[in-house]
Design a protein around this motif. Structure first.
Motif, PDB file in Angstrom:
ATOM      1  N   ALA A 170      53.796  33.804  27.022  1.00 27.63           N
ATOM      2  CA  ALA A 170      52.809  35.146  27.250  1.00 27.63           C
ATOM      3  C   ALA A 170      52.332  34.948  28.632  1.00 27.63           C
ATOM      4  O   ALA A 170      52.245  36.172  29.523  1.00 27.63           O
ATOM      5  CB  ALA A 170      51.773  34.982  26.373  1.00 27.63           C
ATOM      6  N   GLY A 171      52.112  33.686  29.078  1.00 27.25           N
ATOM      7  CA  GLY A 171      51.315  33.951  30.449  1.00 27.25           C
ATOM      8  C   GLY A 171      52.409  34.303  31.579  1.00 27.25           C
ATOM      9  O   GLY A 171      52.095  35.135  32.542  1.00 27.25           O
ATOM     10  N   ALA A 172      53.513  33.882  31.417  1.00 26.89           N
ATOM     11  CA  ALA A 172      54.921  34.025  32.457  1.00 26.89           C
ATOM     12  C   ALA A 172      55.037  35.468  32.203  1.00 26.89           C
ATOM     13  O   ALA A 172      55.199  36.168  33.264  1.00 26.89           O
ATOM     14  CB  ALA A 172      55.979  33.338  31.884  1.00 26.89           C
ATOM     15  N   ALA A 173      55.084  36.129  30.855  1.00 28.03           N
ATOM     16  CA  ALA A 173      55.275  37.685  30.910  1.00 28.03           C
ATOM     17  C   ALA A 173      54.295  38.307  31.609  1.00 28.03           C
ATOM     18  O   ALA A 173      54.606  39.678  31.967  1.00 28.03           O
ATOM     19  CB  ALA A 173      55.283  37.862  29.376  1.00 28.03           C
ATOM     20  N   LEU A 174      52.977  37.924  31.461  1.00 27.39           N
ATOM     21  CA  LEU A 174      51.907  38.587  32.184  1.00 27.39           C
ATOM     22  C   LEU A 174      52.024  38.775  33.614  1.00 27.39           C
ATOM     23  O   LEU A 174      51.876  39.816  34.214  1.00 27.39           O
ATOM     24  CB  LEU A 174      50.632  37.882  31.894  1.00 27.39           C
ATOM     25  CG  LEU A 174      49.170  38.677  32.195  1.00 27.39           C
ATOM     26  CD1 LEU A 174      49.130  39.875  31.115  1.00 27.39           C
ATOM     27  CD2 LEU A 174      47.906  37.945  32.135  1.00 27.39           C
ATOM     28  N   VAL A 175      52.571  37.543  34.288  1.00 25.68           N
ATOM     29  CA  VAL A 175      53.006  37.459  35.611  1.00 25.68           C
ATOM     30  C   VAL A 175      53.884  38.671  36.194  1.00 25.68           C
ATOM     31  O   VAL A 175      53.812  39.327  37.130  1.00 25.68           O
ATOM     32  CB  VAL A 175      53.382  35.951  36.233  1.00 25.68           C
ATOM     33  CG1 VAL A 175      53.830  36.196  37.523  1.00 25.68           C
ATOM     34  CG2 VAL A 175      52.252  35.148  35.946  1.00 25.68           C
ATOM     35  N   TYR A 208      44.836  39.582  36.760  1.00 23.18           N
ATOM     36  CA  TYR A 208      46.533  39.143  36.061  1.00 23.18           C
ATOM     37  C   TYR A 208      46.447  37.805  36.528  1.00 23.18           C
ATOM     38  O   TYR A 208      47.044  37.095  35.631  1.00 23.18           O
ATOM     39  CB  TYR A 208      47.335  39.801  36.930  1.00 23.18           C
ATOM     40  CG  TYR A 208      47.806  41.243  36.538  1.00 23.18           C
ATOM     41  CD1 TYR A 208      48.387  40.964  35.343  1.00 23.18           C
ATOM     42  CD2 TYR A 208      47.781  42.412  36.965  1.00 23.18           C
ATOM     43  CE1 TYR A 208      48.890  42.160  34.388  1.00 23.18           C
ATOM     44  CE2 TYR A 208      48.548  43.271  36.508  1.00 23.18           C
ATOM     45  CZ  TYR A 208      48.986  43.328  35.229  1.00 23.18           C
ATOM     46  OH  TYR A 208      49.476  44.696  34.455  1.00 23.18           O
ATOM     47  N   TRP A 209      45.930  37.294  37.770  1.00 23.83           N
ATOM     48  CA  TRP A 209      46.369  35.929  38.112  1.00 23.83           C
ATOM     49  C   TRP A 209      45.240  34.989  37.262  1.00 23.83           C
ATOM     50  O   TRP A 209      45.597  33.982  36.628  1.00 23.83           O
ATOM     51  CB  TRP A 209      45.398  35.883  39.502  1.00 23.83           C
ATOM     52  CG  TRP A 209      45.516  34.369  40.224  1.00 23.83           C
ATOM     53  CD1 TRP A 209      46.433  33.749  40.744  1.00 23.83           C
ATOM     54  CD2 TRP A 209      44.100  33.771  40.258  1.00 23.83           C
ATOM     55  NE1 TRP A 209      46.011  32.583  41.081  1.00 23.83           N
ATOM     56  CE2 TRP A 209      44.635  32.668  40.879  1.00 23.83           C
ATOM     57  CE3 TRP A 209      42.973  34.163  39.962  1.00 23.83           C
ATOM     58  CZ2 TRP A 209      43.656  31.635  41.331  1.00 23.83           C
ATOM     59  CZ3 TRP A 209      41.805  33.049  40.188  1.00 23.83           C
ATOM     60  CH2 TRP A 209      42.347  31.751  40.903  1.00 23.83           C
TER      61      TRP A 209
END
Lengths: 702, 140
Positions: A170-175, A208-209
């Protein structure tokens, strides 16, 4: 609203508006078209071949540590590619925007990237490479290998393992979402305060970060808990502490670091979130805030994180080198102590990231000395690896050449690190590209160890070796790229070039910047060879099947399992007799013994809950970024309810029947163990080919 | 999966959980902390006496919570709770202590500290430079 937001806000969509879609930027539009086309192709292929059910049953809902590990590595590889594209953009901008006469394109005064866009790219490059490429790949390898090395059938908490994976994803998708909706942070991967505060970064980039960091941080902490519990509580009978394989020791020390340091990151970013969302003043330059507190808190996590990624890499080298030296690891006890020595010292060195902030000289001197102390246990490790190779029967197969090159980069990166540990020297090179070149070489040491480990353990997981010829081409081009990028970068650092420049005013630096660009071209070329290696290996997998002992001279317990490993790992929990258990069994002639009857095996059931939790977390983070409070509240409620419901679920495990175990074991023995015998006779060296049943695919045992 | 531990409720760690003892120690902590607050707001003793008494009360609360909430004990199966806490202490001292030390030196160099006494006499301004008024805590 407790803070003054620039721009409109509506209760329904928060800060989201059509104007936030960067459709006027040709680079992003092109990327979007490419991503959509690729996504459609993948989804179309899955639909065309009718694989949705398979995908859901075998992968998306799995709690099998090996499959979760593979998915961690896949996420890491996708993000590695994205991070590499960012690197190529940084290098090409710096090669183009040199001197006042350099041309400008796409709205940029020089080069083709505006300063704001360039800032987002170097920030994304750092965040992605450390948190979403290196960390998931390392966690993935630990996930696969540690339970096998300790003689367990899965992790201590298989369900938690899947939750960790989907939170990281999910974190990677957010980036990735930040590419196409809004923008990303522009204040550097570690965040420069007070630039990260709302008045100076009014957009959604920093948000986002923050939330991408937080998601991955929670995921990694859960993974750390799981790995520690697995190593402490799930060791097979006879697997005493001093018989533990070195990679498991390295994983244990690394995850103790992660468990103790990631909460500090969570807190430091939570305080920044309070500043940006509620108008508090933890890190502001006035109103009682202290922006230096952020540096302190961030690097209390940040430096242990460096060792969190480097210790597993050291563990990988400790596994590869003995196998290809055909000797036992030299100085086992020293290695264990060195791992924990590094982990311990890692807690007392963080201030060296900001020697120039203005601390008292005695404080700087303390951290200077403590930083140099890291060299002692690291030196112990290097000498132990060298003594392992000394008078060994060395074979330079793919894993070994990656491992040897990693040692070289450890030397160069480590020596330049010692230079930076001197406060006086650090005052000269702080924030210069010399420091950038130093930490890239340290991270490349990790990358080299990872590629070595992937080549080393690939046959264990998939049952066939990766192609050697294409692999060696990839290795040499990658190494040429590394040298061509980073030798000029060290030079430019000494010449005074600071990091993060979107425009270089000195035309005399052009040749060195061009050399770095040539290095990136070599890297790009090497990526083609990596893809070719994977393709050729997959195409010719029938020719490269291996037995249990893929390299012929393997030593630790994971090599006692068939290749590929069945979903339950061990038909019987093994009894461990020696430090290098598999080598001991071969020496005592019991490697090929098999059981004449089997018992039922208790295994966890697959569940879709972790995937849903990951999806809800992604939407929650997205809603928080855009300040859509209703959506955030809805997702949070969904997560809480789902977690409570899952805690009442009773039907979470099942027993694999003895007949099923026997069927799988018979198939594996008919295929891989027969080849394993050949391998031992031939001492590895490609003697492990041979015919095999095409039905014997990695998923066949299931 | 762990060996032969089908029912999570049978795990010794889970067995330690006890709603009644959690509630009791929570109320006990609230009572002692409330008493400490009451004593301080009423200024019932001399400052040094208050300091010692509130410290003692806090110590009792910490021990009670450690034993009943965090299950600090020395039995062979459960002593890992205690070991975990003991191993955490050096990290706590290291991070908080070193940070405090760093900030102590840092403030003296970079922050203007209103509470620090002003220098007795401002150093004379450099020749040709406009003189700058001495500010509290400024290092000349």
């Amino acid at each position: 609203m407790l803070v003054n937001l620039q721009g409109p806000w509506s209760p329904l969509l928060g800060r989201l508006a059509v104007s936030q879609i960067p459709y006027e930027n040709p680079i992003l539009v092109g990327t979007f078209v490419l991503v959509v086309a690729l996504g459609m192709a993948i989804l179309g292929a899955v639909t065309y071949y009718g694989k949705w059910g398979y995908l859901w049953r075998e992968w998306l809902t799995t709690v099998d540590h090996k499959k979760i590990g593979i998915m961690y590595i896949l996420v890491g590889l996708v993000m590695l590619l994205r991070g590499f594209v960012d690197a190529a953009m940084i290098r090409s901008q710096q090669a183009m925007a040199v001197g006042p006469d350099s041309a400008g394109y796409l709205g940029a005064l020089h080069g083709y990237l505006t300063p704001f866009h360039f800032g987002q790219i170097y920030t994304a490059h750092g965040v992605i490479m450390i948190l979403f490429a290196a960390t998931p790949i390392l966690v993935g390898i630990m996930n696969i290998i540690v339970p096998l090395q300790v003689g367990a059938r899965d992790m201590a908490y298989p369900y938690l393992n899947a939750v960790g994976l989907w939170l990281t994803t999910a974190g990677a998708a957010l980036v990735m979402t930040a590419l196409f909706i809004g923008d990303f942070a522009h204040a550097g991967w570690f965040g420069n305060l007070p630039l990260n505060e709302l008045p100076y970064s009014p957009g959604v980039g920093v948000d986002y970060w923050i939330w991408a960091f937080q998601l991955s941080s929670v995921g990694t902490t859960l993974g750390g808990i799981n790995l520690i519990a697995t190593i402490v509580k799930m060791r097979a009978p006879g697997m005493t502490w001093m018989r533990l394989p070195m990679f498991t020791w390295a994983s244990l020390s690394a995850n103790i670091i992660s468990l103790t340091s990631f909460p500090v990151l969570t807190v430091s970013l939570a305080l920044l979130s309070l500043d940006r969302y509620l108008g508090t003043h933890f890190y502001t330059a006035g109103m009682g805030g202290n922006l230096m507190l952020y540096n302190d808190l961030f690097w209390i996590w940040g430096h242990p994180e460096v060792y969190f990624v480097i210790l597993p890499a050291f563990g990988m080298l400790s596994e590869i080198i003995p196998v290809f030296s055909e000797k036992t690891l030299f100085g086992y006890t020293g290695m264990v102590l060195a791992s924990f020595g590094i982990a311990g010292v890692s807690w007392g060195v963080w201030l060296h990231h900001f020697f120039t902030m203005g601390s008292a000289p005695d404080v700087n001197a303390f951290y200077s000395v403590s930083t140099m102390l890291v060299g002692i246990p690291t030196g112990v490790k290097v000498f132990n690896w060298l003594f392992t190779m000394y008078r060994g029967r060395l074979r330079f197969e793919l894993p070994m050449i990656w491992a040897c090159a990693a040692l070289f980069f450890l030397l160069v990166g480590g020596m330049t690190g010692m230079m930076n540990a001197f406060t006086t020297n650090d005052y000269m090179v702080h924030n210069s590209v010399f420091v950038v070149a130093h930490f890239h070489l340290m991270l490349l040491l990790i990358v080299y160890a990872i590629f070595g480990a992937v080549n080393f353990w690939f046959p264990k997981v998939f049952g066939f070796k990766l192609n050697e010829r294409w692999g060696k081409w990839f290795f040499w081009l990658f190494t040429a790229g590394t040298a061509t990028v980073f030798i000029p970068m060290f030079t430019l650092g000494f010449m005074g070039m600071t990091r993060r420049l979107d425009y270089i005013p000195y035309a005399q630096w052009q040749p060195l910047l061009d050399a770095e660009m040539a290095g990136i071209v070599l890297y790009s070329l090497s990526a083609v060879y990596l893809v070719a290696q994977l393709y050729v290996s997959l195409r010719d997998r029938a020719l490269n099947r291996v037995g249990a002992d893929a390299w012929g001279t393997s030593r630790s317990l994971e090599w006692a399992t068939p290749s590929p490993v069945p979903f339950y790992n061990f038909a019987y929990i093994p009894h461990v007799n020696a430090r290098d258990e598999w080598a001991w069994r071969k020496e005592n002639g019991i490697a090929q013994l098999r059981h004449d009857r089997y018992e039922g095996i208790h295994m966890p059931k697959n569940t879709g809950v972790p995937l849903v939790l990951g999806a809800l977390s992604l939407v929650l983070a997205f809603a928080l970024v855009w300040r859509m409070w209703w959506l955030a509240a809805l997702c949070l409620a969904g997560i809480v309810i789902l977690v409570i419901m899952r805690s009442f679920a009773k039907d979470t495990d099942y027993i694999v029947s003895p007949e099923e175990v026997k069927r799988v074991e018979d198939a594996l023995w008919a295929g891989t163990h027969a080849r394993g015998t050949e391998a031992e006779g031939g001492r590895g060296r490609g003697a492990v080919g041979g015919g095999l049943s095409p039905a014997h695919s990695p998923s066949a045992p299931k | 999966m762990t060996h032969g531990a089908d029912n999570p409720l049978e795990h010794p760690e889970v067995q330690l959980a006890n709603g009644r003892s959690y509630l009791l120690v929570y109320l006990f902590s609230c009572a002692l902390l409330g008493a400490a607050t009451w004593l301080v707001t009423r200024q019932a003793m001399t400052p040094i006496g208050l300091f010692l008494l509130t410290t003692a009360l806090a110590g009792v609360v910490v021990v009670a919570q450690g034993v009943f909430l965090l299950h600090m004990e020395f039995s062979e199966t459960q002593r890992w709770h205690t070991v975990s806490l003991v191993l955490f202490i050096p990290l706590f001292i290291l991070t908080i202590g070193l940070s405090a030390w760093m900030f102590h030196g840092l403030y003296r160099r970079t922050m203007l500290m209103p509470e620090m006494p002003a220098p007795a006499a401002a150093a004379p301004a450099a020749a040709g430079m406009p003189s700058m008024p001495a500010m509290p805590g400024m290092q000349r």
